[in-house]
Scaffold this active site. Structure first.
Site, PDB file in Angstrom:
ATOM      1  N   SER A 260       0.799  -1.228   0.000  1.00  0.00           N
ATOM      2  CA  SER A 260       0.000   0.000   0.000  1.00  0.00           C
ATOM      3  C   SER A 260       0.831   1.277   0.000  1.00  0.00           C
ATOM      4  CB  SER A 260      -0.952   0.005   1.194  1.00  0.00           C
ATOM      5  OG  SER A 260      -0.254  -0.189   2.401  1.00  0.00           O
TER       6      SER A 260
ATOM      7  N   HIS B 142      -5.497  -3.806  -2.552  1.00  0.00           N
ATOM      8  CA  HIS B 142      -5.182  -2.852  -3.625  1.00  0.00           C
ATOM      9  C   HIS B 142      -5.076  -3.535  -4.990  1.00  0.00           C
ATOM     10  CE1 HIS B 142      -4.397   0.515  -0.893  1.00  0.00           C
ATOM     11  NE2 HIS B 142      -3.925  -0.412  -0.074  1.00  0.00           N
TER      12      HIS B 142
ATOM     13  N   LYS C 249     -12.027   0.028  -1.638  1.00  0.00           N
ATOM     14  CA  LYS C 249     -11.157   0.608  -2.680  1.00  0.00           C
ATOM     15  C   LYS C 249     -11.851   0.450  -4.043  1.00  0.00           C
ATOM     16  CE  LYS C 249      -7.463  -0.403   0.536  1.00  0.00           C
ATOM     17  NZ  LYS C 249      -7.664   0.755   1.381  1.00  0.00           N
TER      18      LYS C 249
HETATM   19  C1  LIG Z   1      -3.400  -3.755   2.263  1.00  0.00           C
HETATM   20  C2  LIG Z   1      -4.628  -3.398   3.023  1.00  0.00           C
HETATM   21  N1  LIG Z   1      -5.316  -4.357   3.661  1.00  0.00           N
HETATM   22  C3  LIG Z   1      -6.428  -4.085   4.358  1.00  0.00           C
HETATM   23  C4  LIG Z   1      -6.904  -2.807   4.477  1.00  0.00           C
HETATM   24  C5  LIG Z   1      -8.121  -2.540   5.323  1.00  0.00           C
HETATM   25  O1  LIG Z   1      -9.224  -2.297   4.549  1.00  0.00           O
HETATM   26  P1  LIG Z   1     -10.538  -1.589   5.117  1.00  0.00           P
HETATM   27  O2  LIG Z   1     -10.464  -0.162   4.715  1.00  0.00           O
HETATM   28  O3  LIG Z   1     -11.647  -2.317   4.434  1.00  0.00           O
HETATM   29  O4  LIG Z   1     -10.565  -1.787   6.593  1.00  0.00           O
HETATM   30  C6  LIG Z   1      -6.246  -1.773   3.826  1.00  0.00           C
HETATM   31  C7  LIG Z   1      -6.777  -0.393   3.937  1.00  0.00           C
HETATM   32  O5  LIG Z   1      -6.111   0.576   3.964  1.00  0.00           O
HETATM   33  C8  LIG Z   1      -5.078  -2.069   3.092  1.00  0.00           C
HETATM   34  O6  LIG Z   1      -4.400  -1.089   2.480  1.00  0.00           O
END
Ligand SMILES: Cc1ncc(COP(=O)(O)O)c(C=O)c1O
Length: 417
Positions: free
Chosen positions: A206, A234, A265
């Site tokens: 990310s 992502h 996303k």
């Molecule tokens: C790699 C990754 N996993 C999980 C999440 C968590 O997602 P959520 O926004 O649905 O809690 C994010 C969110 O930023 C993320 O970037």
């Protein structure tokens, strides 16, 4: 009059009474944390900026229209009328909340419809939704690992994976980002020890926008008898010809045991999911505390996510537009002389390094009408601060040109390029 009586009722800041045993107030750290207030007082706090209107590639903040980069609306679906209509329909049918756990009174027919469609899309036996992607990671990792089990983590994995591992009874081992030699050393050192093994990685990281080296990970998993979990937050909707994520990108869909995902996303909604073998998903469904002891995902969010899934599957043009925008943004940044850390995806970090320089860069862009998000330690390693940019399908070429112009101007002023 005693002090307690003199304190106005609105004072929510009472001091604890001193006692002989007291060694400190648990709030001490909070009252000592003044850094954010000090930064805000001098206009250098880039976080929690309230957005008044969203129009795809632009937003209105503090009365100004600004170009936004850094959001995760990759396919540009948050403003799609079909998603809004689906959400409204679900609101009319089911109301505003499930007010109950999935386990008890909170399971709607829509949960099952969404889970079945997700499993079909991702070509897995089964899927399960959560109220957030973060909760999904907590649920899956905490339920799946027992006392002798070992997780192998890419050091740059998302915070929710770390917290999931911490909640579990398993052991956590970390390898340097994308360093599969170190991963193999760790697996080899543990050979012969009791318990199961699970390699856990983000599909797309990310902060750097790197893609996990899944072919090597899968080969090591086979060699050492480990399971593979990919957090495709992502990557779903973004990678692969069909938008099915990192495993599809590498042609390894049969080799990944569990896929974690989010609706926050590309799906332009809120919520999370896991997809994988029916027996494993069913075990998580009956054991995971962050799934059982929380209210179910509301209908509106599910209806929007389901509509996004149909669009993702049927209309590749959004993904194609996204990748054209990626080429424009990343190519432009590199031509200007910025270090984009070898990003391969819509996440394009701009390396600034020093924290103060990064904040000055953010401020210069802000004054220029460009909304960005700096990432400072601990989100990135010390000395590796970045301005995290990302591009969506709904950015226009003109908006991206404007963005690049601004980065070029501020970058030169500050000596970054
Ligand atoms: C790699 C990754 N996993 C999980 C999440 C968590 O997602 P959520 O926004 O649905 O809690 C994010 C969110 O930023 C993320 O970037």
């Amino acid at each position: 009059m005693s002090e307690t009586v003199a304190t106005p009722k609105t004072d929510r800041n009472p001091q604890p009474p001193p006692t002989r045993e007291r060694t400190g107030d648990i709030f001490d750290k909070a009252y000592a944390f003044t850094r954010a207030d000090e930064a805000a007082a001098v206009g250098m706090h880039p976080y929690f900026k309230p957005i008044a209107e969203q129009h795809g590639g632009t937003v209105v903040v503090e009365g100004r229209e600004m170009i936004i980069t850094g959001s995760n609306d990759y396919l540009g679906l948050t403003q799609d009328p079909r998603l809004k209509a689906a959400a409204r329909g679900a609101l009319d049918n089911f109301g505003t909340s499930c007010t109950g756990s999935r386990f008890l009174t909170g399971t709607l027919t829509l949960h099952e419809a969404l889970e079945d469609r997700l499993a079909e899309f991702l070509r897995t036996e089964s899927a399960l939704t959560f109220s957030a992607g973060f909760l999904g990671s907590l649920a899956v990792l905490s339920a799946i690992a027992g006392r002798h089990d070992i997780f192998y983590f890419d050091r740059e994995n998302h915070a929710c994976l770390y917290d999931g591992a911490r909640l579990s009874y398993g052991t956590l081992r970390k390898y340097e980002h994308n360093n599969l030699d170190e991963l193999e050393d760790l697996l080899a050192r543990d050979a012969g020890k009791p318990g199961g093994r699970m390699i856990v990685t983000d599909g797309v990281f990310s902060m750097t926008g790197h893609i996990a080296k899944l072919p090597g990970i899968v080969a090591l998993a086979r060699k050492y008898g480990a399971r593979v979990v990919v957090d495709d937050a992502h990557a779903t909707g973004v990678l692969g010809m069909g938008g099915r994520g990192t495993a599809e990108h590498f042609g390894l869909e049969n080799e990944v045991d569990l896929v974690l995902g989010t609706f926050s996303k590309s799906f332009a909604s809120v919520g999370g999911f896991v997809a994988g073998p029916r027996m494993v998903v069913n075990f998580i469904k009956h054991r995971a505390r962050p799934f059982i002891y929380t209210a179910a995902l509301p209908a509106m969010q599910m209806a929007a996510a389901l509509e996004a899934l149909e669009i993702m599957d049927a209309e590749p043009e959004h993904r194609e537009k996204l990748w054209r925008n990626v080429a424009q943004l990343r190519g432009g940044m590199n031509r200007l002389g910025f270090d984009t850390l070898g990003s391969e995806t819509p996440i394009v970090p701009v390396m600034t390094g020093d924290d103060d320089l990064t904040m000055a860069f953010w401020r210069g862009l802000w004054d220029d009408g460009v909304f960005t998000t700096p990432a400072l330690p601990p989100s990135v390693p010390t000395g590796h601060a970045i301005i995290r940019t990302s591009v969506n399908a709904n950015h226009t070429p003109e908006q991206l040109d404007r963005l690049l112009e601004s980065f070029g101007r501020v970058g030169q002023q500050l000596g970054v390029i």
